[in-house]
Design an enzyme around this catalytic site. Sequence first.
Site, PDB file in Angstrom:
ATOM      1  CG  ASP A  11      -0.445  -3.291  -0.633  1.00  0.00           C
ATOM      2  OD1 ASP A  11      -0.092  -2.398  -0.067  1.00  0.00           O
ATOM      3  OD2 ASP A  11       0.242  -3.580  -1.746  1.00  0.00           O
ATOM      4  CG  ASP A 105       2.002   0.047   2.925  1.00  0.00           C
ATOM      5  OD1 ASP A 105       2.974  -0.369   2.954  1.00  0.00           O
ATOM      6  OD2 ASP A 105       1.380   0.368   2.138  1.00  0.00           O
ATOM      7  CD  GLU A 106       3.842  -3.965  -0.211  1.00  0.00           C
ATOM      8  OE1 GLU A 106       4.516  -4.673  -0.250  1.00  0.00           O
ATOM      9  OE2 GLU A 106       4.151  -3.266  -0.360  1.00  0.00           O
TER      10      GLU A 106
END
Length: 499
Positions: A11, A105-106
């Site tokens: 993350d 973003d993950e």
Amino acid sequence: MRAAPTILHLDMDAFYASVEQASKPSLRGKAVIVGGLGPRGVVATASYEARRFGVHSAMPMAQARRLCPNGAYLIPRFSLYRAVSDVVMALLRQLSPLVEPLSLDEAFVDLEAGGTAFDAESALETGQRLRADILAATGLSASVGLAGSKMLAKVASEEAKPDGLLLIEPGTERALLAPMSVRTLPGVGPATGEHLRRAGITTVGDLAEAGEDELVRMVGRAHGVGLYRMALGLDDRAVVAERDAKSVSVEDTFDVDLHDRVRIRNEVQRLADRCVHRLRESGHSGRTIVLKVRRYDFSTLTRSETLRGPTDDPAVVREAAARLLEAVDTTGGVRLLGVGVTGLADYTQEDLFAQSMAAEAAAEAATAGGGGGPAAEPDGAAEAGGTGGAGGSGGPAEPTGSTGPGGPAEAPEGTGAAGEAEPARERRWAAGSDVQHAVYGPGWVQGSGVGRVTVRFERPGSPPGRVRTFRVDDPELEPSDPLPLVGEPAVGEPVPEEG
DNA sequence: TCTGGGGTCCTCACCCTC
DNA sequence: TCTGGAGGGTGAGGACCC
């Protein structure tokens, strides 16, 4: 058998805001809020400095401005975020072929499948190395969670934030989860959380105690069974590298509610075209057309129609959307319109055949001198944000976030001044967007209004730059593409002065 | 000044067929 | 012939996630 903690959840910390801080040195250590800047915008991401003022994602921008009046408010620059995300995802793919991106973003990574980790020690080592590699490649910090399942790895990275790493040892899951809020578990949002709270269930331990039958009774079969298993730390979902899209949709929220039925119809047509454009880009066709309408009072309704076969024909989607709109009462005004396609299929020969038939029919209609029908429009009409001439509406709509504070209002409804030379529109400079000046080099828009635009001249890796103000129509000022965050040599560029 | 955009999944109601 | 139930397709809405 206990699974080794080799599922990794990555993350990126406050991703959009961190990218902005990395690319704009003067914003480092400052409250940065990224999101829609229009009157109906919401916060997409707030930097940790802004979070200290109580600003968080999904909060209305107006509320964020009240809480943090001195923050830097920027529009999102997705092309830059995507480029940074590509770098990060490439690093993950070096660890394993099984990488499941959840967003820019993950992502989940199955380290064992990649042969990079097989126990706690090797997983920790891999996680630390990954964080260092991401920092070196992007200048950004990331949090990593390691555990024997996806759910626990995600809980671990959440606990590790910001800029940390946490491994959940097999056998310790239940004890770790028990005191945590039910909201920690994926799938428990505000509604389910409140539902459970009213039944006296506030922690994961309470969930486990309640038992499966009770949870099924409270929140339904699928959700109840899933919740109970998660409360026990059980989750056997595999990391899936490739996922097929199930729907494609586009929607716009308008700065001001729309009342004029003609305008609403035109917007639906425009959205249908954009949706088809996206559908084609993804290489799909679809069978069910969905119209979404959010009314003045925020009540939302959807209407859908399933066709006999899948289509990616803009005329077909436009017509279906128009039919669906006819059944919707829009008196009172609408704040959002959306058009989507579900029941996706791969491009098929039948589709191509049907399209060529339609194209032939269209060509025939055109040569017959008919003209006018939407079906007769050429393919290019599906181009998103194209010339804008096809719809004949009063100019493109202004989705929330596109205008700066005090920006000019949208074109008045019903001004069909086709043919008349429009007065030259004032150039707009959205806060946060990249620019290039012929003399001062690369910079970004700090703000604009009353015919002026303020630019800060700095770049990733430079010291904080100096601010200068120009006329909005200054010919030496041009919009530009974002610069890479790391590794861009500053050769031949003017060095920003220390400000 | 309330509340974005693009998704996924689940539930429920209704209709139809077997 | 009538009835009830199972099950699939469809349509609508809600919850959730990032």
